[in-house]
Design an enzyme around this catalytic site. Structure first.
Site, PDB file in Angstrom:
ATOM      1  N   GLY A 409       0.827  -1.200   0.000  1.00 31.61           N
ATOM      2  CA  GLY A 409       0.000   0.000   0.000  1.00 31.61           C
ATOM      3  C   GLY A 409       0.854   1.240   0.000  1.00 31.61           C
ATOM      4  O   GLY A 409       2.072   1.163   0.171  1.00 31.61           O
ATOM      5  N   PRO A 410       0.216   2.377  -0.212  1.00 32.00           N
ATOM      6  CA  PRO A 410       0.956   3.638  -0.246  1.00 32.00           C
ATOM      7  C   PRO A 410       1.581   3.956   1.108  1.00 32.00           C
ATOM      8  O   PRO A 410       1.228   3.327   2.112  1.00 32.00           O
ATOM      9  CB  PRO A 410      -0.108   4.674  -0.614  1.00 32.00           C
ATOM     10  CG  PRO A 410      -1.406   3.986  -0.621  1.00 32.00           C
ATOM     11  CD  PRO A 410      -1.216   2.545  -0.416  1.00 32.00           C
ATOM     12  N   PRO A 411       2.474   4.933   1.136  1.00 29.30           N
ATOM     13  CA  PRO A 411       3.129   5.248   2.406  1.00 29.30           C
ATOM     14  C   PRO A 411       2.128   5.789   3.428  1.00 29.30           C
ATOM     15  O   PRO A 411       1.137   6.422   3.055  1.00 29.30           O
ATOM     16  CB  PRO A 411       4.121   6.355   2.043  1.00 29.30           C
ATOM     17  CG  PRO A 411       4.212   6.342   0.570  1.00 29.30           C
ATOM     18  CD  PRO A 411       2.967   5.764   0.036  1.00 29.30           C
ATOM     19  N   GLY A 414      -0.001   2.528   7.518  1.00 26.18           N
ATOM     20  CA  GLY A 414       0.082   1.697   8.726  1.00 26.18           C
ATOM     21  C   GLY A 414       0.721   0.335   8.517  1.00 26.18           C
ATOM     22  O   GLY A 414       0.557  -0.549   9.356  1.00 26.18           O
ATOM     23  N   LYS A 415       1.473   0.174   7.442  1.00 24.79           N
ATOM     24  CA  LYS A 415       2.090  -1.140   7.194  1.00 24.79           C
ATOM     25  C   LYS A 415       3.104  -1.473   8.291  1.00 24.79           C
ATOM     26  O   LYS A 415       3.077  -2.551   8.875  1.00 24.79           O
ATOM     27  CB  LYS A 415       2.785  -1.144   5.817  1.00 24.79           C
ATOM     28  CG  LYS A 415       1.856  -0.825   4.671  1.00 24.79           C
ATOM     29  CD  LYS A 415       2.543  -0.905   3.343  1.00 24.79           C
ATOM     30  CE  LYS A 415       3.631   0.120   3.146  1.00 24.79           C
ATOM     31  NZ  LYS A 415       3.165   1.511   3.036  1.00 24.79           N
ATOM     32  N   THR A 416       3.988  -0.526   8.547  1.00 28.23           N
ATOM     33  CA  THR A 416       5.012  -0.766   9.558  1.00 28.23           C
ATOM     34  C   THR A 416       4.396  -0.952  10.929  1.00 28.23           C
ATOM     35  O   THR A 416       4.765  -1.858  11.673  1.00 28.23           O
ATOM     36  CB  THR A 416       5.990   0.429   9.611  1.00 28.23           C
ATOM     37  OG1 THR A 416       6.354   0.744   8.282  1.00 28.23           O
ATOM     38  CG2 THR A 416       7.208   0.123  10.425  1.00 28.23           C
ATOM     39  N   SER A 785      -3.369   3.026 -18.481  1.00 31.67           N
ATOM     40  CA  SER A 785      -4.669   3.518 -18.030  1.00 31.67           C
ATOM     41  C   SER A 785      -4.948   4.960 -18.423  1.00 31.67           C
ATOM     42  O   SER A 785      -6.020   5.487 -18.122  1.00 31.67           O
ATOM     43  CB  SER A 785      -4.820   3.336 -16.522  1.00 31.67           C
ATOM     44  OG  SER A 785      -3.972   4.229 -15.855  1.00 31.67           O
ATOM     45  N   LYS A 828      -7.883   5.131  -6.989  1.00 32.17           N
ATOM     46  CA  LYS A 828      -8.140   6.205  -7.956  1.00 32.17           C
ATOM     47  C   LYS A 828      -9.390   6.992  -7.568  1.00 32.17           C
ATOM     48  O   LYS A 828      -9.415   8.220  -7.647  1.00 32.17           O
ATOM     49  CB  LYS A 828      -8.283   5.611  -9.361  1.00 32.17           C
ATOM     50  CG  LYS A 828      -6.939   5.142  -9.910  1.00 32.17           C
ATOM     51  CD  LYS A 828      -7.100   4.450 -11.237  1.00 32.17           C
ATOM     52  CE  LYS A 828      -5.738   4.064 -11.803  1.00 32.17           C
ATOM     53  NZ  LYS A 828      -5.855   3.253 -13.015  1.00 32.17           N
TER      54      LYS A 828
HETATM   55  P1  ADP Z   1       3.758   2.746   6.378  1.00 30.43           P
HETATM   56  O1  ADP Z   1       4.639   1.734   6.962  1.00 30.43           O
HETATM   57  O2  ADP Z   1       2.593   2.145   5.666  1.00 30.43           O
HETATM   58  O3  ADP Z   1       4.437   3.742   5.519  1.00 30.43           O
HETATM   59  P2  ADP Z   1       3.353   3.576   9.073  1.00 30.43           P
HETATM   60  O4  ADP Z   1       3.042   2.267   9.642  1.00 30.43           O
HETATM   61  O5  ADP Z   1       4.706   4.140   9.309  1.00 30.43           O
HETATM   62  O6  ADP Z   1       3.080   3.559   7.547  1.00 30.43           O
HETATM   63  O7  ADP Z   1       2.268   4.611   9.563  1.00 30.43           O
HETATM   64  C1  ADP Z   1       2.481   5.988   9.641  1.00 30.43           C
HETATM   65  C2  ADP Z   1       1.760   6.525  10.882  1.00 30.43           C
HETATM   66  O8  ADP Z   1       0.370   6.457  10.732  1.00 30.43           O
HETATM   67  C3  ADP Z   1       2.067   5.717  12.094  1.00 30.43           C
HETATM   68  O9  ADP Z   1       2.248   6.571  13.159  1.00 30.43           O
HETATM   69  C4  ADP Z   1       0.828   4.857  12.284  1.00 30.43           C
HETATM   70  O10 ADP Z   1       0.636   4.513  13.608  1.00 30.43           O
HETATM   71  C5  ADP Z   1      -0.231   5.755  11.784  1.00 30.43           C
HETATM   72  N1  ADP Z   1      -1.350   4.980  11.236  1.00 30.43           N
HETATM   73  C6  ADP Z   1      -1.475   4.503   9.992  1.00 30.43           C
HETATM   74  N2  ADP Z   1      -2.646   3.833   9.834  1.00 30.43           N
HETATM   75  C7  ADP Z   1      -3.271   3.909  11.024  1.00 30.43           C
HETATM   76  C8  ADP Z   1      -4.532   3.421  11.508  1.00 30.43           C
HETATM   77  N3  ADP Z   1      -5.386   2.724  10.727  1.00 30.43           N
HETATM   78  N4  ADP Z   1      -4.856   3.674  12.773  1.00 30.43           N
HETATM   79  C9  ADP Z   1      -4.020   4.377  13.559  1.00 30.43           C
HETATM   80  N5  ADP Z   1      -2.852   4.877  13.178  1.00 30.43           N
HETATM   81  C10 ADP Z   1      -2.461   4.646  11.921  1.00 30.43           C
END
Ligand code: ADP
Length: 889
Positions: A409-411, A414-416, A785, A828
């Protein structure tokens, strides 16, 4: 060596207390008692020709036994053995006599005639007492027939006991004696051999064995051991040669055995010194040597500390052996030597790696895991569900080799943080390995140690950092690895993720296998496409498409704001960010799929608030006139005391209201629009942007999908005089270039039908060039696209009609005008929504993808599904496509 001598019938007698002088033995005595001094003086010192004296053993009273003669009134001198030790004459006869005149002296009835080899006289000062030191050599045994006094000392009438020369020669023929002598010599040789190993001086004794007659040898040998007085006496009494030889053999043998036993015991004790004790001793010695040499420094201790660390690292046996080999090498090196630091660094790594160390995994509580996931993340229901499933499988089968989860997914979606939540749920440590931009295989596998500046790969380095062998390891941005001449990191990653192979992961630097099988891998990627298929095959992709503004608002209110406030040491009492303001931040300052910029902007507000707060706090003390600020000196004292300076003293005259006003109200800060502009600057985005940009014909609004999620992409086309060429700019890939060609071809082919060309004018490009540009020229773009967007832009250009500003589109087109489905529909649509675009044209076959779009978003939007490009044109222009021909194209 003295030959048998003529023995006079009378001999002056020197008593030896508890001591025997055997023939052949040499002894040095010191005579101090008056009687012995007199004897030496008269019998040896004053005589021109030195005579013989008799040495007669005397028993102590308590040790008295059979076979002794009794005679009154005579002290005795004692003597040390051997020529070396000077013997102290301890007994003083007169004193003894005076003390106990009745004391009985137990004389032995056999003695040895001796001659003085050396005499020295001494006079003690200031008493003037005379003493003698005499070196005596024993010559032959005698028997005492009668003992009488001559002045203060004794004389005895004696008869010789030892055989004369002639008698000896005769006896030598006796076969028994020959046998006994052989036996004795053999034992004596054995003793010499044993002694030879210990001391080098036995050469002389060996020579004796060959030159001296065996009967004398027996006495000489026995005289050289420490044996009891009784044994000495019985040796003295062994007048018969056979008896003497067998006794001597027995004594020599006993001495030999005692030496052997002693040796054995020493060996045993030495053996018991454990290896490490030995090493310790050796090390101590080495240290001492180094100290002597003056090159002893702390390095020694360092290496010892390293060794201890290595010992406690729990390496598997084969690796431990390898490490020890390297350690031995290190110990031999000087710290200044070139390979020293690299060898040391390597060993440090071996010692630091978690060979055995794991975080304990308690019984997994799925409910608690779900709660923790919900607490940390808003929404993401499906994703959380999948994580719980994953954890459930692990709970049932802890060693299950499930797929590697890959969050795509995009940055900022919440992936990390999801991956770290997995670690939290499993009570494992979390480590993130960034793979973005990794092109060199060595980044994963490390460089071989032969390279200068070689290092372990990122995985091993990560494990060293996290210090347990079972962490949750996040392989971040796995789609951003590339391959070039320096190898293919993806192939190394394949090995890492393969449960069959990762048990013995081989890092080039480490050069010994490391077991990665206990690590739980989780990967993240922005897009799936760049991930090499074999790698993708090992992973289970979980998509996180990005958030709607409503979701972002909820995330901000529930998670981001509390976290940001806490990080800045603020509380919601001091800084309030109302929902309305968060919405504005989302609309005007962030146009992203995730929430990272939103979080950043909130942090900026918190920082500004913190400054304001700090300033206001300073004011408060000055504001209230009645509150006397403490004088500096007092403050200093209180600070020095370590007391709490916030405990200001407030005079009782001030009413409570004043106090609360002074401290509380000015410190509460609510964010408003003015503050937003002040802190975040003027709005970066507004909903009018699209309208402004499509204000001229030739511009259309497309929707694309990038690694940052969905984006709105404008397409600009213009025409100028030329030779009919098509120019394309904006960092385009091959696919998008081809799309442009297709679009142009289609428009040219349908020019007449679309009434784009004047009557009779067949070639649209007659005398003109077309230039199509995709703004945000620095961002690379590719993909099919944009087909429909390109056609729309060209039709708008040729017809000079503006495209609707509220409409965005996406879709691949064929040469014949069919619109084909494309990917990333949810992203999109969300992107269009972010830009305030409420009409979206999508390929009809993408209808199913709309299910992913949150209904709240869809509710406010008009989705137009199309099959053919004409339908697109129909929807893209105000009032439909006015040039639509009657017949189907
Ligand atoms: P990614 O790894 O996708 O680039 P991160 O995990 O670093 O993103 O998330 C960036 C920030 O946004 C973090 O502080 C994360 O806790 C917060 N965040 C992202 N998605 C959610 C969510 N669904 N609920 C609460 N916090 C979120």
């Amino acid at each position: 060596m003295a030959e048998p001598v003529e023995l006079p019938s009378r001999l002056a007698i020197l008593p030896f207390r508890n001591q025997v002088l055997l023939p052949g033995a040499i002894i040095r005595i010191r005579c101090t008692s008056p009687s012995s001094v007199k004897l030496v003086e008269q019998e040896l010192w004053q005589k021109e020709e030195k005579g013989l004296i008799g040495v007669l053993p005397v028993r102590d009273t308590e040790a008295a036994g059979v076979g002794s003669m009794v005679a009154p009134g005579m002290g005795s001198d004692s003597a040390g053995r051997g020529v070396k030790g000077a013997a102290e004459v301890v007994g003083d006869s007169q004193k003894q006599d005076a003390k106990n005149p009745q004391e009985v002296i137990h004389w032995h009835n056999r003695g040895v005639a001796a001659r003085a080899l050396h005499l020295s006289r001494g006079v003690e000062k200031p008493s003037g007492r005379v003493t003698y030191i005499v070196v005596l050599e024993g010559l032959c045994r005698f028997n005492v027939q009668e003992l009488g006094a001559r002045g203060t000392y004794y004389v005895a009438r004696v008869n010789r006991l030892d055989l004369t020369k002639a008698e000896l020669e005769q006896a030598d023929q006796d076969p028994d004696l020959i046998l006994l002598s052989r036996q004795f010599k053999a034992t004596a040789m054995e003793l010499i051999a044993v002694l030879e190993q210990k001391q080098k001086t036995v050469g002389r004794t060996k020579a004796l064995l060959e030159t001296v007659p065996v009967h004398r040898l027996a006495d000489i040998f026995v005289a050289s051991f420490e044996i009891s007085f009784e044994e000495q006496l019985s040796m003295l009494d062994s007048v018969d040669l056979k008896v003497r030889l067998s006794k001597a053999t027995e004594l020599v043998d006993r001495h030999l055995q005692s030496i052997r036993v002693a040796e054995k015991i020493t060996q045993k004790v030495e053996g018991q010194l454990s290896k490490s004790q030995k090493e310790f001793l050796l090390r101590q010695q080495m240290r001492a040597i180094k100290e002597e040499l003056g090159d002893n420094d702390d390095d020694e201790d360092d290496v010892a500390a390293l060794e201890r660390k290595m010992q406690s690292a729990g390496m598997p046996p084969n690796i431990w052996k390898h490490a020890q080999r390297e350690l031995r090498r290190l110990k031999k090196m000087q710290p200044q030597q070139p390979g020293y630091s690299s060898s040391r660094g390597y060993l440090e790594l071996l010692a630091d790696l978690p060979w055995q160390k794991v975080s304990e995994e308690p019984e997994l509580d799925l409910k608690a895991a779900q709660e923790s996931l919900d607490q940390d993340h808003y929404g993401l229901v499906k994703v959380k569900q999948r994580i719980i499933e994953y954890l459930a499988v692990r709970k049932l089968k802890p060693d299950a080799r499930g797929p590697v989860l890959c969050f795509v997914g995009p940055p900022g979606v919440g992936k990390t943080s999801l991956a770290s939540s997995i670690a939290k749920a499993l009570n494992r440590k979390f480590v993130r390995i960034s793979l973005g931009g990794v092109k060199d295989e060595a980044d994963i596998r490390g460089h071989r140690r032969t390279y200068v500046g070689s290092m372990p790969g990122r995985l091993i380095d990560g494990l060293k950092r996290v210090a347990v062998s079972n962490p949750v390891m996040l392989l971040d941005e796995i789609d951003k690895t590339g391959s070039d001449v320096r190898g293919d990191p993806a192939s190394a990653l394949l090995e890492v993720l393969d449960p069959e192979q990762n048990k013995t992961f081989n890092d080039h630097y480490l050069n010994v296998p490391f077991d990665l099988s206990k690590v739980i891998f989780v990967a993240t990627a922005n897009r799936v496409q760049p991930i090499p298929p074999p790698l993708l095959d090992r992973m289970e992709v979980i998509e996180l498409p990005g958030y709607t503004p409503e979701e972002k608002l909820k995330i901000a209110m529930k998670h981001l704001i509390p976290r940001v406030l806490e990080q800045h040491g603020l509380s919601s009492e001091f800084l309030q960010i109302p929902e309305g303001m968060v919405k504005l931040i989302i609309q005007r300052y962030t146009r992203e799929a995730g929430v990272r910029n939103l979080e950043r902007n909130l942090a900026a507000l918190a920082r500004a608030a913190a400054v304001k707060l700090a300033e206001q706090k300073d004011c408060v003390v000055q504001l209230s006139k009645d509150v006397h600020p403490m004088t500096t000196s007092l403050l200093d004292t209180r600070l020095a005391d370590g007391s709490d300076i916030e405990m200001e003293v407030i005079p009782m005259s001030i009413n409570r209201q004043d106090i609360s006003n002074a401290f509380a109200s000015p410190l509460t800060l609510a964010v408003d629009e003015a503050m937003l502009e002040k802190v975040l600057g003027p709005p970066r985005f507004d909903d009018r942007e699209t309208a402004d940009r499509v204000a001229t014909p030739g511009v259309s609004v497309g929707l694309v999908w990038t690694s940052f999620g969905g984006e709105v992409q404008f397409v600009e086309a213009t025409t100028m005089l030329g030779k009919g060429d098509l120019h394309l700019t904006g960092q385009l890939g091959d696919v998008i270039k081809e799309s442009a060609q297709i679009a142009l071809t289609w428009v040219r082919a349908r020019a007449a039908d679309l009434k784009l060309s004047a009557a009779g004018e067949i070639n649209l490009l007659e005398n003109r060039d077309i230039h199509i540009h995709f703004p945000a020229g620095a961002v690379p773009k590719d993909g099919p696209s944009a087909g429909v967007t390109l056609v729309t832009s060209l039709v708008s250009l040729f017809s000079q009609k503006k495209v609707r500003a509220d409409t965005a589109m996406t879709g691949e087109m064929t040469l014949r005008g069919l619109v084909l489905p494309v990917g990333g529909i949810k992203d999109k649509v969300l992107a269009a929504h972010r830009y305030g675009i409420r009409r979206v044209i999508l390929p009809e076959r993408n209808l199913k993808d709309l299910a992913e779009v949150p209904s709240a978003i869809l509710a406010g939007m008009e989705i137009l599904l199309v099959k053919r490009i004409e339908d697109v044109l129909e929807q893209a222009f105000e009032g439909g496509c006015p040039w639509k021909p009657q017949s189907k194209l």
